[in-house]
Write an enzyme that holds these catalytic residues in place. Structure first.
Site, PDB file in Angstrom:
ATOM      1  N   CYS A 131       0.870  -1.310   0.054  1.00  0.00           N
ATOM      2  CA  CYS A 131      -0.082  -0.064   0.045  1.00  0.00           C
ATOM      3  C   CYS A 131       0.730   1.121  -0.165  1.00  0.00           C
ATOM      4  CB  CYS A 131      -0.989  -0.111   1.052  1.00  0.00           C
ATOM      5  SG  CYS A 131      -2.348  -1.203   1.232  1.00  0.00           S
TER       6      CYS A 131
HETATM    7  N1  LIG Z   1      -2.876  -6.081   1.942  1.00  0.00           N
HETATM    8  C1  LIG Z   1      -3.324  -4.710   2.557  1.00  0.00           C
HETATM    9  O1  LIG Z   1      -2.959  -4.412   3.533  1.00  0.00           O
HETATM   10  C2  LIG Z   1      -4.151  -3.877   1.780  1.00  0.00           C
HETATM   11  C3  LIG Z   1      -5.027  -2.846   2.753  1.00  0.00           C
HETATM   12  C4  LIG Z   1      -5.875  -2.015   1.973  1.00  0.00           C
HETATM   13  C5  LIG Z   1      -6.292  -2.043   0.985  1.00  0.00           C
HETATM   14  N2  LIG Z   1      -5.535  -3.092   0.025  1.00  0.00           N
HETATM   15  C6  LIG Z   1      -5.831  -3.001  -1.432  1.00  0.00           C
HETATM   16  O2  LIG Z   1      -6.640  -4.236  -1.686  1.00  0.00           O
HETATM   17  C7  LIG Z   1      -6.733  -4.858  -2.908  1.00  0.00           C
HETATM   18  C8  LIG Z   1      -6.093  -6.084  -3.069  1.00  0.00           C
HETATM   19  O3  LIG Z   1      -5.202  -6.337  -2.089  1.00  0.00           O
HETATM   20  P1  LIG Z   1      -4.355  -7.660  -1.378  1.00  0.00           P
HETATM   21  O4  LIG Z   1      -3.367  -7.328  -0.584  1.00  0.00           O
HETATM   22  O5  LIG Z   1      -5.818  -8.343  -0.926  1.00  0.00           O
HETATM   23  O6  LIG Z   1      -4.012  -8.442  -2.708  1.00  0.00           O
HETATM   24  P2  LIG Z   1      -3.528  -9.922  -2.468  1.00  0.00           P
HETATM   25  O7  LIG Z   1      -2.791 -10.060  -3.743  1.00  0.00           O
HETATM   26  O8  LIG Z   1      -3.331 -10.580  -1.340  1.00  0.00           O
HETATM   27  O9  LIG Z   1      -5.077 -10.522  -3.116  1.00  0.00           O
HETATM   28  C9  LIG Z   1      -5.670 -10.345  -4.634  1.00  0.00           C
HETATM   29  C10 LIG Z   1      -6.397 -11.789  -4.966  1.00  0.00           C
HETATM   30  O10 LIG Z   1      -6.956 -11.498  -6.148  1.00  0.00           O
HETATM   31  C11 LIG Z   1      -6.614 -12.488  -6.882  1.00  0.00           C
HETATM   32  N3  LIG Z   1      -6.842 -12.398  -8.232  1.00  0.00           N
HETATM   33  C12 LIG Z   1      -6.194 -11.520  -9.135  1.00  0.00           C
HETATM   34  N4  LIG Z   1      -6.794 -11.232 -10.385  1.00  0.00           N
HETATM   35  C13 LIG Z   1      -8.030 -11.729 -10.131  1.00  0.00           C
HETATM   36  C14 LIG Z   1      -9.255 -11.865 -11.141  1.00  0.00           C
HETATM   37  N5  LIG Z   1      -9.226 -11.094 -12.357  1.00  0.00           N
HETATM   38  N6  LIG Z   1     -10.304 -12.343 -10.353  1.00  0.00           N
HETATM   39  C15 LIG Z   1     -10.316 -12.900  -9.384  1.00  0.00           C
HETATM   40  N7  LIG Z   1      -9.384 -12.952  -8.389  1.00  0.00           N
HETATM   41  C16 LIG Z   1      -8.112 -12.282  -8.816  1.00  0.00           C
HETATM   42  C17 LIG Z   1      -5.357 -13.063  -6.575  1.00  0.00           C
HETATM   43  O11 LIG Z   1      -5.238 -14.591  -6.950  1.00  0.00           O
HETATM   44  C18 LIG Z   1      -5.402 -12.752  -4.887  1.00  0.00           C
HETATM   45  O12 LIG Z   1      -5.592 -14.015  -4.594  1.00  0.00           O
HETATM   46  C19 LIG Z   1      -5.393  -3.932  -3.548  1.00  0.00           C
HETATM   47  O13 LIG Z   1      -5.929  -2.991  -4.437  1.00  0.00           O
HETATM   48  C20 LIG Z   1      -4.618  -3.410  -2.509  1.00  0.00           C
HETATM   49  O14 LIG Z   1      -4.140  -2.141  -2.575  1.00  0.00           O
HETATM   50  C21 LIG Z   1      -4.790  -3.816   0.442  1.00  0.00           C
END
Ligand SMILES: NC(=O)c1ccc[n+]([C@@H]2O[C@H](COP(=O)([O-])OP(=O)(O)OC[C@H]3O[C@@H](n4cnc5c(N)ncnc54)[C@H](O)[C@@H]3O)[C@@H](O)[C@H]2O)c1
Length: 436
Positions: free
Chosen positions: A275
């Site tokens: 992030c």
């Molecule tokens: N990790 C954090 O602490 C956090 C906090 C706030 C916001 N975010 C935001 O949330 C979003 C997700 O982040 P995350 O950390 O959970 O990512 P992540 O990589 O842990 O999880 C994303 C998941 O989406 C799946 N994926 C990818 N493309 C896909 C598709 N087309 N259809 C279905 N599934 C798909 C991946 O396989 C993965 O399991 C991002 O935009 C991130 O910036 C993350």
């Protein structure tokens, strides 16, 4: 349609879909299931889907003991994972939690959002609430996501309900939960806001409505830009204190005794995680398209991304004081995760520090109780078991991540030289401790 959705949400007959079952999506899917909804989670990673349907979690914040009862009987419980978008056809509400990384060029990569929108459009979203949670630049929901989701004649706020609601989850944090963390929600219309607030009101204590998806998108970017800029400021304070021969931590801690108007941030080896280093770049990219330079963001990024070089220069100076070169020195990195008590190494400054040390010929190992191996752009390292003997063998130990379980007294007692980027070593030991 709005009334029907509101009734289904109130009675928990609504089926909720979550797209992307990672750090954000999995805890969200669990929260909806625990609130009494049937939940279908879709992820393109078949390995994750299979694990979840066996009740096996891969996210520290969701223990198996919490997940297993929800997916009981081989996936026939309240929470079911699938690799197939078609399983979302009959759901009433869908939250999208797919990744939003940067491209190699540093530009936003919203291809995952586009892919999710196109898959959902093929299913047809009439009558559904669709909420985008992935962090992105202002305008994405209305200008990029909505046009791809909509099919002929569908009116937002009447036939389909669309909102952006940024996720505030902080993996590893236990003092705030999904329930106790207020959640910002920006619907495209008043009706969209009403439906989204009703759904999220079942899992969060305080939904915070704002006037539009773009406002909600900007709120998230302000929150993370605030952190990136303040960390940049305090890292520069550390560089200045070094020149002034002052202890930056002592300065920050004393300043933090001011009961108002000051919030402490601490220096460190650089930004990490998915992030803080990335999200502000979404905002500065968007502003560049409008012929505006986001100066604070650019400057903070420059300072923060320089910190691994600064750490390595401290290591080189400290070794030099002992008549040793970086080349050939045995260096142990303590902690490679980007923050304490998690296994996530995405964007971790440890990766840059290892690259820089290896380029200079150091023999680098790492120990991290949460990370088994590190394989990243040419780095291929296994976690080295922690022991007093290992510490004694090293020419230098660099503290990069402050995991709670580390035995700092042992590090202080056994290591000959420690470069501590986290101010973790508070006791005097056998060797020298150099702080940032
Ligand atoms: N990790 C954090 O602490 C956090 C906090 C706030 C916001 N975010 C935001 O949330 C979003 C997700 O982040 P995350 O950390 O959970 O990512 P992540 O990589 O842990 O999880 C994303 C998941 O989406 C799946 N994926 C990818 N493309 C896909 C598709 N087309 N259809 C279905 N599934 C798909 C991946 O396989 C993965 O399991 C991002 O935009 C991130 O910036 C993350």
């Amino acid at each position: 349609m709005k009334e029907s959705l509101l009734n289904k949400i109130a009675s928990r007959e609504a089926v909720v879909g979550v797209v992307g079952l990672g750090y954000v999506g999995l805890p969200l899917a669990v929260a909806f299931a625990e609130a009494g909804f049937s939940v279908v989670g879709v992820d393109v990673d078949a390995g994750k889907v299979a694990a979840l349907n066996r009740g096996k979690s891969y996210i520290e914040d969701v223990p198996d003991g919490q997940l297993a009862p929800l997916v009981s009987e081989g996936g026939n419980g309240r929470l079911r994972a699938s690799a197939n978008y078609a399983d979302l056809k009959a759901v009433d509400a869908i939250s999208i939690c797919v990744p939003t990384p940067l491209r190699k060029t540093g530009d936003p990569d919203i291809s995952y959002i586009i892919n999710a929108a196109e898959n959902l459009a093929r299913l047809g979203c009439k009558g559904k609430l669709v909420v985008l949670e992935s962090t992105t630049y202002p305008g994405t929901t209305e200008e990029i996501f909505w046009p791809r989701l909509v099919t002929d004649g569908m009116e937002v706020g009447r036939d389909v309900f669309l909102a952006f609601s940024p996720e505030r989850i902080d993996p590893g944090r236990t003092d705030y939960t999904i329930f106790t963390t207020p959640k910002v929600i920006g619907g495209m219309t008043a009706a969209c806001n009403e439906v989204a607030l009703a759904l999220y009101g079942t899992i969060v204590q305080q939904p915070v409505p704002v006037s539009s998806p773009a406002t909600a998108e900007m709120v998230k970017l302000l929150e993370n830009t605030f952190r990136a800029v303040n960390i940049g400021l305090v890292n520069e304070v550390a560089l200045m204190c070094d020149k002034l021969n002052l202890d930056a931590w002592e300065v920050v801690e004393a300043a933090a005794t001011k009961p108002y108007g000051f919030m402490p941030f601490y220096p460190g080896p650089g930004l990490g995680g998915h992030c803080i280093p990335i999200d502000p770049m979404y905002l500065s990219w968007k502003l560049r398209t409008l012929n505006y330079t986001a100066r604070f963001i650019e400057l903070a990024a420059e300072i923060n991304s320089h910190m691994p070089d600064y750490v390595v220069s401290k290591v080189a100076d400290a070794l030099n004081d002992e008549c040793k070169s970086v080349k050939g020195s045995k260096v142990l990195i303590l902690g490679v995760a980007y923050k304490p008590n998690v296994s996530d190494v995405r964007e971790s400054p440890a990766i840059d520090i290892i690259h820089l040390l290896q380029e200079r010929g150091a023999v680098v190992q790492f120990h991290d109780p949460c990370v088994e191996d590190l394989s990243h752009e040419g780095i291929l390292l296994q976690n080295t078991p922690f022991s007093a003997e290992l510490l004694r063998e090293m020419d230098c130990v660099i503290v990069v991540t402050h995991h709670d379980v580390f035995d700092w007294d042992m590090v202080a007692a056994e290591a000959r030289l420690v470069v501590d980027t986290r101010h973790a070593i508070k006791v005097k030991g056998a060797g020298r401790v150099v702080y940032l």
